[in-house]
Design a protein around this motif. Structure first.
Motif, PDB file in Angstrom:
ATOM      1  N   GLY A  46       2.899 -13.974   2.953  1.00 53.82           N
ATOM      2  CA  GLY A  46       1.995 -13.632   2.250  1.00 53.82           C
ATOM      3  C   GLY A  46       0.621 -13.246   2.576  1.00 53.82           C
ATOM      4  O   GLY A  46       0.001 -12.023   2.335  1.00 53.82           O
ATOM      5  N   ALA A  47       0.038 -13.751   3.885  1.00 45.74           N
ATOM      6  CA  ALA A  47      -1.056 -13.412   4.167  1.00 45.74           C
ATOM      7  C   ALA A  47      -1.070 -11.919   5.171  1.00 45.74           C
ATOM      8  O   ALA A  47      -2.030 -11.202   5.032  1.00 45.74           O
ATOM      9  N   VAL A  48       0.037 -11.842   5.629  1.00 43.49           N
ATOM     10  CA  VAL A  48       0.518 -10.399   6.251  1.00 43.49           C
ATOM     11  C   VAL A  48       0.376  -9.490   5.149  1.00 43.49           C
ATOM     12  O   VAL A  48      -0.245  -8.312   5.234  1.00 43.49           O
ATOM     13  N   GLY A  49       0.947  -9.397   3.914  1.00 50.61           N
ATOM     14  CA  GLY A  49       0.924  -8.627   2.765  1.00 50.61           C
ATOM     15  C   GLY A  49      -0.681  -8.483   2.270  1.00 50.61           C
ATOM     16  O   GLY A  49      -0.701  -7.332   2.159  1.00 50.61           O
ATOM     17  N   ASP A  50      -1.212  -9.654   2.313  1.00 49.99           N
ATOM     18  CA  ASP A  50      -2.800  -9.408   1.834  1.00 49.99           C
ATOM     19  C   ASP A  50      -3.571  -8.665   2.790  1.00 49.99           C
ATOM     20  O   ASP A  50      -4.448  -7.658   2.525  1.00 49.99           O
ATOM     21  N   TRP A  51      -3.399  -8.558   4.131  1.00 54.14           N
ATOM     22  CA  TRP A  51      -4.184  -8.041   5.090  1.00 54.14           C
ATOM     23  C   TRP A  51      -3.743  -6.514   4.989  1.00 54.14           C
ATOM     24  O   TRP A  51      -4.523  -5.764   5.089  1.00 54.14           O
ATOM     25  N   LEU A  52      -2.282  -6.190   5.205  1.00 49.27           N
ATOM     26  CA  LEU A  52      -1.869  -5.011   4.860  1.00 49.27           C
ATOM     27  C   LEU A  52      -2.579  -4.224   3.621  1.00 49.27           C
ATOM     28  O   LEU A  52      -2.705  -2.748   3.748  1.00 49.27           O
ATOM     29  N   SER A  53      -2.436  -4.865   2.419  1.00 52.72           N
ATOM     30  CA  SER A  53      -2.716  -4.123   1.260  1.00 52.72           C
ATOM     31  C   SER A  53      -4.366  -3.924   1.112  1.00 52.72           C
ATOM     32  O   SER A  53      -4.929  -3.118   0.515  1.00 52.72           O
ATOM     33  N   GLY A  54      -5.145  -4.567   2.038  1.00 59.07           N
ATOM     34  CA  GLY A  54      -6.513  -4.695   2.347  1.00 59.07           C
ATOM     35  C   GLY A  54      -7.276  -3.381   3.212  1.00 59.07           C
ATOM     36  O   GLY A  54      -8.108  -3.121   3.261  1.00 59.07           O
ATOM     37  N   SER A  55      -6.130  -2.542   3.685  1.00 56.06           N
ATOM     38  CA  SER A  55      -6.362  -1.546   4.606  1.00 56.06           C
ATOM     39  C   SER A  55      -6.826  -0.288   3.737  1.00 56.06           C
ATOM     40  O   SER A  55      -6.869  -0.103   2.625  1.00 56.06           O
ATOM     41  N   THR A  56      -7.901   0.424   4.428  1.00 58.97           N
ATOM     42  CA  THR A  56      -8.500   1.566   3.864  1.00 58.97           C
ATOM     43  C   THR A  56      -7.592   3.098   3.975  1.00 58.97           C
ATOM     44  O   THR A  56      -7.957   3.866   3.662  1.00 58.97           O
ATOM     45  N   ASP A  57      -6.600   2.726   4.946  1.00 59.37           N
ATOM     46  CA  ASP A  57      -5.627   3.932   5.125  1.00 59.37           C
ATOM     47  C   ASP A  57      -4.896   4.314   3.926  1.00 59.37           C
ATOM     48  O   ASP A  57      -4.236   3.656   3.293  1.00 59.37           O
ATOM     49  N   PRO A  58      -5.135   5.588   3.465  1.00 58.99           N
ATOM     50  CA  PRO A  58      -4.618   6.156   2.389  1.00 58.99           C
ATOM     51  C   PRO A  58      -2.906   5.967   2.329  1.00 58.99           C
ATOM     52  O   PRO A  58      -2.417   5.659   1.070  1.00 58.99           O
ATOM     53  N   LEU A  59      -2.243   5.609   3.415  1.00 54.88           N
ATOM     54  CA  LEU A  59      -0.850   5.397   3.553  1.00 54.88           C
ATOM     55  C   LEU A  59      -0.501   4.122   3.042  1.00 54.88           C
ATOM     56  O   LEU A  59       0.653   3.648   2.803  1.00 54.88           O
ATOM     57  N   LEU A  60      -1.711   3.172   3.066  1.00 52.75           N
ATOM     58  CA  LEU A  60      -1.032   1.659   2.561  1.00 52.75           C
ATOM     59  C   LEU A  60      -1.973   1.125   1.706  1.00 52.75           C
ATOM     60  O   LEU A  60      -2.205   0.043   1.541  1.00 52.75           O
ATOM     61  N   VAL A  61      -2.583   2.088   0.539  1.00 52.23           N
ATOM     62  CA  VAL A  61      -3.154   1.723  -0.416  1.00 52.23           C
ATOM     63  C   VAL A  61      -2.337   0.869  -1.596  1.00 52.23           C
ATOM     64  O   VAL A  61      -2.999   0.177  -2.394  1.00 52.23           O
ATOM     65  N   SER A  62      -1.218   1.064  -1.681  1.00 52.26           N
ATOM     66  CA  SER A  62      -0.419   0.313  -2.555  1.00 52.26           C
ATOM     67  C   SER A  62       0.783  -0.437  -1.782  1.00 52.26           C
ATOM     68  O   SER A  62       1.916   0.463  -1.800  1.00 52.26           O
ATOM     69  N   ARG A 112      -2.912  -1.363  11.536  1.00 51.31           N
ATOM     70  CA  ARG A 112      -3.392  -2.209  10.728  1.00 51.31           C
ATOM     71  C   ARG A 112      -3.379  -3.588  10.968  1.00 51.31           C
ATOM     72  O   ARG A 112      -4.518  -4.237  11.135  1.00 51.31           O
ATOM     73  N   LEU A 113      -2.256  -3.919  11.591  1.00 51.13           N
ATOM     74  CA  LEU A 113      -1.938  -5.210  11.936  1.00 51.13           C
ATOM     75  C   LEU A 113      -2.848  -5.532  13.405  1.00 51.13           C
ATOM     76  O   LEU A 113      -3.199  -6.594  13.529  1.00 51.13           O
TER      77      LEU A 113
END
Length: 400
Positions: A46-62, A112-113
């Motif tokens: 769950g924490a990993v998902g929150d961290w990835l979804s908080g990226s500013t990279d356009p590939l990871l916006v959703s 991102r990780l």
């Protein structure tokens, strides 16, 4: 529904075989993730998902991170020789077209990780995923996926091992299908007849329910049997878990819908026996190949490596023949010594000793407390059952 043609079970057979299945259920429970391990893994992904979804990279916006594989299905087993569980995650990147290269998307997830002070220390790059190693407990394998526009069942695309192409997959629909088949309830004529002869309705000692259900336990037991069978084999040819799971759930659904069984051991053995019948043999490139298809999307063949490595199909059939033989021997085992030896051969000495040892201790404690009795068709039990007889306290060693 057709009743399997078997020799009618005696009351002694019913009691013995129900005891055996209860022990197998306890072995599956021993091999499973503990509640603490599962909760830790859930918090971690769950924490990993929150961290990835908080990226500013356009590939990871959703981004949607979710559990898949054996942990999601409830069929995980402890690996032999190490304590860590494999916990598989999907990092679904919505809104990304299949025009992006798998290597580019995987690199975006990894970058991102690496920005996280903790994850960068735990991170290990694998061929098509990223691994976070939580030493001594579990590791998270995170695979990037994108939507598969060709799949009407909300399927996804996952990188191949070379990070060159996208391959179809559908973990969420696969889990839904597995859950539906695991919920199918078999009919046991032997137990029904036995209950008509006796008022007892409790399970053999110790009294407990098979929380996982029969299909999940079958898959766990088969995966453990495979691990023991191939423990000392240096070749990487053991059947992968998704093949065992897929064939077992197809066979289980067929058996439950078509037949009436005498008891759980009858169903378990027949499910194993029927597994190879669900392997397709299509003509591929002019020769007969192997196909174990993902029923929830087009284009995913779990047996694809069988068509590339001629050792793998024979390895499956060799293991399956031993598994069928060993589970038949377990079903028919008479006597504690023979049962213990058969279980050690099938599942290893460690888990067998733990489970059988716990049962001996539970019986001993029940006897000391005056809670242990013997009931018709049931055997040893700590529940109050009509026509049961109290087992006296053991005074051989001076206990009062």
């Amino acid at each position: 529904m057709n009743q399997m043609l078997r020799q009618p079970l005696t009351d002694s057979d019913i009691r013995r075989r129900t005891q055996i299945f209860t022990i197998l259920d306890e072995i599956g429970e021993d091999l499973d993730l503990t509640e603490t391990q599962f909760d830790r893994a859930r918090q971690s992904y769950g924490a990993v998902g929150d961290w990835l979804s908080g990226s500013t990279d356009p590939l990871l916006v959703s981004v949607l991170v979710y559990l898949h594989g054996s942990s999601a299905l409830g069929t995980a087993v402890k690996p032999i020789g190490r304590r860590e569980f494999d916990v598989d995650l999907i990092c679904f990147c919505a809104g990304i077209s299949s025009g992006i290269s798998p290597a580019t998307l995987k690199a975006a997830v990894g970058n991102r990780l690496k920005e996280h002070a903790t994850y960068v220390r735990l991170l290990e790059e694998k061929k098509r995923c990223w691994r976070l190693n939580y030493a001594g407990d579990f590791h998270l394998d995170l695979s990037p996926t994108i939507a598969n526009p060709a799949c009407i069942n909300r399927g996804e695309l996952v990188p191949d091992r070379a990070l060159k192409e996208w391959h179809p997959t559908n973990p969420r629909a696969y889990k839904t299908l597995f859950d539906e088949r695991a919920a199918l309830r078999p009919t046991f004529v032997g137990k029904f007849i036995a209950m008509q002869r006796d008022e007892a309705t409790v399970e053999p000692f110790p009294v407990r329910e098979a929380v996982k259900g029969i299909l999940r336990r079958i898959v766990q037991l088969l995966k453990r049997h495979r691990d023991v069978f191939y423990e000392n084999n240096t070749q990487d040819v053991a059947p992968i878990s998704v093949i065992i799971t897929t064939l077992a759930m197809q066979s289980y659904a067929y058996c439950v819908r078509k037949h009436v069984f005498q008891d759980e051991m009858d169903l378990l053995v027949e499910t194993i026996r029927m597994m190879p019948h669900f392997i397709d043999r299509p003509i591929l490139d002019g020769r007969r190949g192997y196909a174990i298809l993902n029923e929830t999307t087009d284009g995913e063949n779990f047996a694809d490596n069988w068509n590339k490595d001629e050792r793998r199909a024979p390895a499956f059939y060799a293991w399956h023949a031993r598994a069928l033989s060993d589970f038949e021997a377990l079903r028919d085992a008479v006597g504690q010594d023979r049962l213990s030896l058969n279980m050690e051969r099938s599942f290893g000495s460690g888990v067998t000793a733990r489970v059988l040892g716990n049962r001996v201790n539970a019986v001993s404690d029940g006897r000391k407390l005056g809670l242990l009795s013997v009931a018709p068709l049931i055997g040893l039990t700590t529940s109050k059952v009509a026509a049961s007889t109290i087992v006296p306290t053991n005074t051989f060693f001076g206990d009062r």
